[in-house]
Write a protein that holds these residues in place. Structure first.
Motif, mmCIF file in Angstrom:
data_model
loop_
_atom_site.group_PDB
_atom_site.id
_atom_site.type_symbol
_atom_site.label_atom_id
_atom_site.label_comp_id
_atom_site.label_asym_id
_atom_site.label_seq_id
_atom_site.Cartn_x
_atom_site.Cartn_y
_atom_site.Cartn_z
ATOM 1 N N ALA A 227 12.599 -10.487 -4.424
ATOM 2 C CA ALA A 227 11.516 -9.828 -5.154
ATOM 3 C C ALA A 227 11.242 -10.521 -6.489
ATOM 4 O O ALA A 227 10.083 -10.679 -6.893
ATOM 5 N N MET A 228 12.304 -10.960 -7.183
ATOM 6 C CA MET A 228 12.122 -11.649 -8.457
ATOM 7 C C MET A 228 11.412 -12.983 -8.272
ATOM 8 O O MET A 228 10.606 -13.406 -9.115
ATOM 9 N N LEU A 229 11.703 -13.656 -7.170
ATOM 10 C CA LEU A 229 11.001 -14.910 -6.879
ATOM 11 C C LEU A 229 9.512 -14.658 -6.671
ATOM 12 O O LEU A 229 8.659 -15.418 -7.148
ATOM 13 N N ASP A 230 9.188 -13.585 -5.940
ATOM 14 C CA ASP A 230 7.780 -13.221 -5.740
ATOM 15 C C ASP A 230 7.116 -12.875 -7.066
ATOM 16 O O ASP A 230 5.971 -13.267 -7.326
ATOM 17 N N TYR B 267 0.828 -1.209 0.000
ATOM 18 C CA TYR B 267 0.000 0.000 0.000
ATOM 19 C C TYR B 267 0.867 1.266 0.000
ATOM 20 O O TYR B 267 0.532 2.254 -0.650
ATOM 21 N N ILE B 268 1.975 1.226 0.735
ATOM 22 C CA ILE B 268 2.865 2.390 0.797
ATOM 23 C C ILE B 268 3.489 2.678 -0.565
ATOM 24 O O ILE B 268 3.599 3.831 -0.992
ATOM 25 N N ALA C 184 19.751 -1.639 -5.560
ATOM 26 C CA ALA C 184 19.221 -0.628 -4.633
ATOM 27 C C ALA C 184 18.428 -1.283 -3.509
ATOM 28 O O ALA C 184 17.217 -1.487 -3.611
ATOM 29 N N ASN C 185 19.115 -1.632 -2.436
ATOM 30 C CA ASN C 185 18.458 -2.162 -1.239
ATOM 31 C C ASN C 185 19.326 -1.851 -0.018
ATOM 32 O O ASN C 185 20.468 -1.420 -0.146
ATOM 33 N N PHE C 186 18.774 -2.073 1.153
ATOM 34 C CA PHE C 186 19.470 -1.693 2.379
ATOM 35 C C PHE C 186 20.790 -2.446 2.562
ATOM 36 O O PHE C 186 21.765 -1.889 3.048
ATOM 37 N N SER C 187 20.826 -3.716 2.181
ATOM 38 C CA SER C 187 22.051 -4.489 2.381
ATOM 39 C C SER C 187 23.212 -3.952 1.546
ATOM 40 O O SER C 187 24.376 -4.076 1.931
ATOM 41 N N SER C 188 22.903 -3.310 0.414
ATOM 42 C CA SER C 188 23.964 -2.762 -0.440
ATOM 43 C C SER C 188 24.706 -1.616 0.235
ATOM 44 O O SER C 188 25.868 -1.361 -0.084
ATOM 45 N N ILE C 189 24.039 -0.912 1.149
ATOM 46 C CA ILE C 189 24.721 0.163 1.881
ATOM 47 C C ILE C 189 25.920 -0.411 2.630
ATOM 48 O O ILE C 189 27.028 0.121 2.587
ATOM 49 N N ALA D 144 2.191 -4.780 -7.189
ATOM 50 C CA ALA D 144 3.476 -4.301 -7.721
ATOM 51 C C ALA D 144 4.272 -3.594 -6.626
ATOM 52 O O ALA D 144 5.485 -3.788 -6.494
ATOM 53 N N GLY D 145 3.593 -2.752 -5.832
ATOM 54 C CA GLY D 145 4.253 -2.059 -4.722
ATOM 55 C C GLY D 145 4.821 -3.025 -3.709
ATOM 56 O O GLY D 145 5.900 -2.792 -3.134
ATOM 57 N N ASN D 146 4.129 -4.122 -3.488
ATOM 58 C CA ASN D 146 4.597 -5.186 -2.589
ATOM 59 C C ASN D 146 5.951 -5.721 -3.048
ATOM 60 O O ASN D 146 6.906 -5.842 -2.252
ATOM 61 N N ILE D 147 6.050 -6.016 -4.347
ATOM 62 C CA ILE D 147 7.301 -6.555 -4.907
ATOM 63 C C ILE D 147 8.415 -5.509 -4.854
ATOM 64 O O ILE D 147 9.566 -5.814 -4.508
ATOM 65 N N MET D 148 8.090 -4.265 -5.172
ATOM 66 C CA MET D 148 9.073 -3.180 -5.130
ATOM 67 C C MET D 148 9.640 -3.001 -3.720
ATOM 68 O O MET D 148 10.849 -2.853 -3.529
ATOM 69 N N ALA D 149 8.749 -3.035 -2.729
ATOM 70 C CA ALA D 149 9.182 -2.870 -1.333
ATOM 71 C C ALA D 149 10.031 -4.041 -0.881
ATOM 72 O O ALA D 149 11.017 -3.868 -0.151
ATOM 73 N N THR D 150 9.671 -5.245 -1.325
ATOM 74 C CA THR D 150 10.450 -6.435 -0.971
ATOM 75 C C THR D 150 11.869 -6.317 -1.487
ATOM 76 O O THR D 150 12.834 -6.677 -0.809
#
Length: 396
Positions: free
Chosen positions: A318-321, A284-285, A347-352, A303-309
């Motif tokens: 996300a690709m598996l989902d 939803y976000i 682009a995800n948190f772990s990449s930081i 789609a937003g669900n997959i993007m957030a994942t």
């Protein structure tokens, strides 16, 4: 209607970038316009022309052949458990081929083919993007060598860079994906979307960085010193790259185990306490962003669900989902294409942590600098993915 939404999406991306810029007075608009036009032209060529279809088919056939050759090695070692339908298929057929592609990259590096390609494509890009040779080289090298390995090749200059230039280097590393895992992506989403994302992200990284983090590189600063690798024998090099590929595959597998399990746990807790899963809340976000990228409103939450994942976990989860939803027929072809392009980046948190750790290993102080602007780095890289997906959506 889709063009109106796409224009609104592009305006939203540029507004979010512009108002977060650290120095709007330094933004140079001519290179920006050039790169945006290039993105649109390249997206059209790749997604809507016979020439683009031919190029993608050629690129895909190379990776299909590599995956077939990789299967020979995997079958030799794991033949007894490679039965159709077994739970080991993902690890064996998606992750293990990374070892073979990594070995091929090592051979091309050893023969000086890749360094030549990276350097001269980078120099050509620097004429278009208005940035320095180092930034352009780094963007191309990141797409081939990977988000942590690329910093080793420019380690002579890492300690000398001001924060703004260091940000651009790190943003390029987070906005692209390494060639060693492109084959793995192609087994989960359509190859044409992988290729399209690779090309669009290359320019998108410069576009967003030019607005978010504008600066000028003087002629005195515009130098490129690439670290020469220690001379190795062919088989010493080959063994090193094979082991590097194996470590990447095992690392991805470990992260998938951890993230998939944790997301399932959090979903279970949220479902029990609130009657809605954590991923549904994230959906939803992110749904307004999905809609502005061109996803039909009725599919925006999924789609937003997959993007957030992808952002919270990583692109593999996300690709598996997305693969699951595709098989279930839950999403239209247009949505699958747009979301697929969005997913092809680091682009995800772990990449930081990965990027700051890589830089810190070469220069302690600069590694701490990267950690400080880590969230801003993720913000910019995510906008690159949104921009690429929005441009691709124009031609789907």
């Amino acid at each position: 209607m889709k063009y109106i939404i796409a224009i609104a999406g592009l305006v939203a991306v540029f507004a979010m970038t512009y108002f977060a810029s650290n120095d709007r007075s330094r933004i140079r608009y001519r290179p920006l316009v050039q790169m945006i036009i290039l993105q649109i032209v390249l997206a059209f060529l790749l997604l809507n022309t016979t020439l683009g279809e031919t190029l993608i088919r050629g690129f895909t056939s190379v990776f299909e052949a590599l995956l077939a050759y990789a299967a020979e090695g995997v079958n030799f070692v794991f033949g007894g458990i490679m039965n159709e339908g077994t739970t080991s298929q993902f690890f064996l057929m998606v992750l293990m081929p990374i070892v073979v592609i990594s070995a091929l990259i090592g051979i091309l590096q050893y023969l000086k083919i890749l360094p030549f390609i990276i350097r001269y494509i980078g120099l050509a890009l620097s004429k278009v993007n208005g940035m320095g040779k180092l930034e352009s080289y780094n963007a191309v090298a990141s797409a081939i060598l990977g988000q942590s390995e690329v910093f080793i090749s420019v380690k002579k200059q890492i300690g000398l860079l001001p924060e703004r230039r260091l940000y651009t280097l790190c943003a390029s590393a987070m906005s692209t994906v390494s060639m060693s895992i492109v084959g793995a992506y192609m087994t989960m989403i359509e190859p044409r979307y992988v290729v399209t994302a690779l090309v669009l992200n290359l320019f998108g990284g410069f576009i967003i960085a030019s607005i978010l983090n504008p600066y000028r590189v003087s002629k005195e600063e515009d130098i490129l010193e690439v670290q020469k690798e220690r001379r190795q024998s062919f088989f010493e090099m080959l063994g090193e790259y094979i082991m590097d590929g194996f470590r990447v595959a095992i690392t991805v597998a470990a992260m998938l185990i951890g993230f998939v399990a944790l997301i399932a746990l959090i979903n279970g807790l949220f479902g029990s306490l609130f009657g809605i899963t954590f991923q549904q809340i994230l959906g939803y976000i992110f749904s307004p962003f999905a809609f502005l990228m061109g996803v039909p409103w009725k599919e925006a939450v999924e789609a937003g669900n997959i993007m957030a994942t992808k952002m919270v976990a990583n692109e593999f989860v996300a690709m598996l989902d997305l693969s699951t939803m595709t098989k279930e027929g839950a999403l239209s072809a247009r949505t699958i294409g747009i979301v697929s392009v969005f997913l092809v980046s680091f682009a995800n948190f772990s990449s930081i942590g990965i990027i700051s750790g890589a830089v810190k290993g070469l220069h302690e102080e600069q590694g701490n600098t990267v950690a400080r602007f880590g969230l801003r780095l993720l913000y910019g890289a995510t906008l690159v993915s949104v921009l690429s997906a929005t441009v691709a959506g124009l031609f789907l």
